[in-house]
Design an enzyme around this catalytic site. Structure first.
Site, PDB file in Angstrom:
ATOM      1  N   HIS A 170       0.882  -1.172   0.000  1.00 46.67           N
ATOM      2  CA  HIS A 170       0.000   0.000   0.000  1.00 46.67           C
ATOM      3  C   HIS A 170       0.918   1.220   0.000  1.00 46.67           C
ATOM      4  O   HIS A 170       1.989   1.190   0.627  1.00 46.67           O
ATOM      5  CB  HIS A 170      -0.837   0.118   1.276  1.00 46.67           C
ATOM      6  CG  HIS A 170      -1.733  -1.032   1.589  1.00 46.67           C
ATOM      7  ND1 HIS A 170      -1.306  -2.162   2.226  1.00 46.67           N
ATOM      8  CD2 HIS A 170      -3.065  -1.196   1.383  1.00 46.67           C
ATOM      9  CE1 HIS A 170      -2.333  -2.980   2.398  1.00 46.67           C
ATOM     10  NE2 HIS A 170      -3.415  -2.430   1.900  1.00 46.67           N
ATOM     11  N   ASP A 175       2.277   2.033   3.367  1.00 46.81           N
ATOM     12  CA  ASP A 175       3.204   1.086   4.016  1.00 46.81           C
ATOM     13  C   ASP A 175       4.639   1.545   3.821  1.00 46.81           C
ATOM     14  O   ASP A 175       5.489   1.306   4.674  1.00 46.81           O
ATOM     15  CB  ASP A 175       3.161  -0.316   3.371  1.00 46.81           C
ATOM     16  CG  ASP A 175       1.796  -0.943   3.354  1.00 46.81           C
ATOM     17  OD1 ASP A 175       0.990  -0.610   4.225  1.00 46.81           O
ATOM     18  OD2 ASP A 175       1.544  -1.779   2.456  1.00 46.81           O
TER      19      ASP A 175
END
Ligand code: XUL
Ligand code: CO
Length: 435
Positions: free
Chosen positions: A99, A102
């Site tokens: 993501h 992240d």
């Protein structure tokens, strides 16, 4: 500097090996059904569980001991990237997934957040030049930040819709930059709590508008990755709009999106929807929509997403059977959307967990290949549905029958004879193939 100095490159040592840091079944170069195992399985590491997750739960903070501890902000993000490539290479895992949030910290504005992202994406791009590791998919985290309290593309606040659109726009640019083979949408908070304050029609229409905008922008910039939607029935929302494969396919078809999207099917999400993993894969496959998988397993005794590493050989074999029947996963792959248990807090556990998952899928693939080669289930189906390959059954299948001809055929026939489904015998045969 090595992040995982206690671990060397993981090798295939065969099933007699007692070395916990070796593959017993995953042999990347072994040919199964005419393809290298590595190319069939296309394993990917999930950045969020392996490099960002720390083992916190609603009752306690993280327990993980990680080599990147002691740094913060962009330095932490960089340390994770460095460790991640060492991890992929030591494990021989060919892909990763992330993501946006992240990999880099958020800034005060979206512009600042994007600047942070650019730094890390450039660093990843450099690593990818000298490494064989590729990006299977990227996605946007549009659920953690409080701004997404009412959802992202299905929010009640148009400013949030705009923010989400800008975030996915950047995600597609990131995908283009790093050559991601797929772009995933998981509807983190795309759902609702109560109809008392929800305009479901507007929310679903907006979700479809959002997807059409994503397609338009991808085409504009020349992003060629496959779009995937990942169904999940609940958590965090009570009612998630992409409940399961059938619901998601119906949504895509209602809004004319079915030609540009496939599904990313996750095992634990199937469990939460009251389905088996193979059911979700099968529904996707027969609709031509099986794109990729998130490999993990849930716990049937627990009602939430436990995201355990997949070690259930029975379930994985049946999943691989569907994937084999699908002719593989095309540009998709097998992403370990799985986290080590909170009590498995040492960095080495990350290796043990991935080895367990990769070996389980390798075994599942080999069993599925044998089932296909021996036509085990093909023969079961041919025998069970034999009545549709001749006579009146063939007429039904070929569209040559109608209610009048069927009545004329059956009306004086007397007692109908059925055949046994033989399920216990079939299950025993399946066990013989697995063990
Ligand atoms: C959540 C989940 C996500 C998606 C990507 O249950 O599976 O991690 O895979 O957003
Ligand atoms: Co997932």
């Amino acid at each position: 500097m090595s992040a995982f100095k206690n671990v060397g490159t993981i090798q295939y040592e065969g099933k007699e090996s007692k070395n916990p840091l070796a593959f017993k079944h995953y042999n990347p170069d072994e040919i199964v059904l005419g393809r290298r195992m590595e190319d069939y399985l296309r394993f990917a590491c999930a950045y969020w569980h392996t490099f960002t997750g720390e083992g916190s739960d609603p009752f306690g903070v993280g327990t993980a001991i990680r080599p990147w501890h002691g740094t913060s902000g962009l330095d932490l993000a960089k340390a994770r990237v460095e460790a991640s490539f060492e991890f992929y290479e030591k494990l021989g895992i060919p892909f990763f997934c992330f993501h946006d949030r992240d990999i880099a910290p958020e800034g005060a504005t979206l512009r600042e957040t994007n600047k942070n992202l650019d730094v890390i994406v450039a660093m990843m791009k450099d690593y990818m030049k000298t490494s064989k590791v590729k990006l299977l998919w990227n996605t946007a985290n549009m659920f953690s930040n409080p701004r997404f309290v009412h959802g992202a593309a299905t929010t009640s606040n148009a400013d949030v819709f705009a923010y989400a659109a800008a975030q996915v726009k950047k995600g597609l640019e990131t995908g283009l930059e790093l050559g991601s083979e797929n772009y995933v949408f998981w509807g983190g908070r795309e759902g609702y709590e109560s109809l008392l304050n929800t305009n479901m029609k507007l929310e679903l229409d907006n979700l479809a508008r959002f997807f059409h905008m994503a397609i338009a922008y991808a085409d504009e910039i020349g992003y060629k990755g496959q779009f995937l939607i990942e169904p999940k029935p609940k958590e965090p929302s009570k009612h998630q709009y992409d409940f399961d494969a059938a619901t998601t396919i119906a949504f895509l078809k209602s809004y004319g999106l079915e030609d540009r999207f496939k599904l990313n099917i996750e095992a634990n999400h199937a469990t939460l929807a009251g389905h088996t993993f193979e059911h979700e894969l099968h529904v996707s496959r027969i609709n031509g929509m099986l794109g990729s998988i998130d490999a993990n397993q849930g716990d049937t005794l627990l009602g939430w997403d436990t995201d355990e590493f997949p070690t259930d050989l029975y379930s994985v074999t049946l999943a691989m059977y569907e994937i084999v029947q699908n002719g593989g996963l095309g540009s998709g792959g097998v992403n370990f959307d799985a986290k080590v248990r909170r009590q498995s807090f040492e960095a080495e556990d990350l290796f043990f967990a991935h080895i367990a998952g990769m070996d389980t899928f390798a075994r599942g693939l080999k069993v599925a290949a044998k089932l296909v080669e021996d036509k085990v289930l093909e023969n079961v189906l041919a025998d069970r549905y034999a009545s549709f390959s001749e006579g009146i059954g063939l007429d039904i299948v070929n569209g040559k029958a109608d209610f009048k001809s069927l009545e004329a055929y059956i009306i004086d026939k007397g007692e109908i004879v059925n055949k046994s489904g033989r399920l216990e015998q079939i299950r025993a045969t399946l066990n013989d193939y697995i063990f």
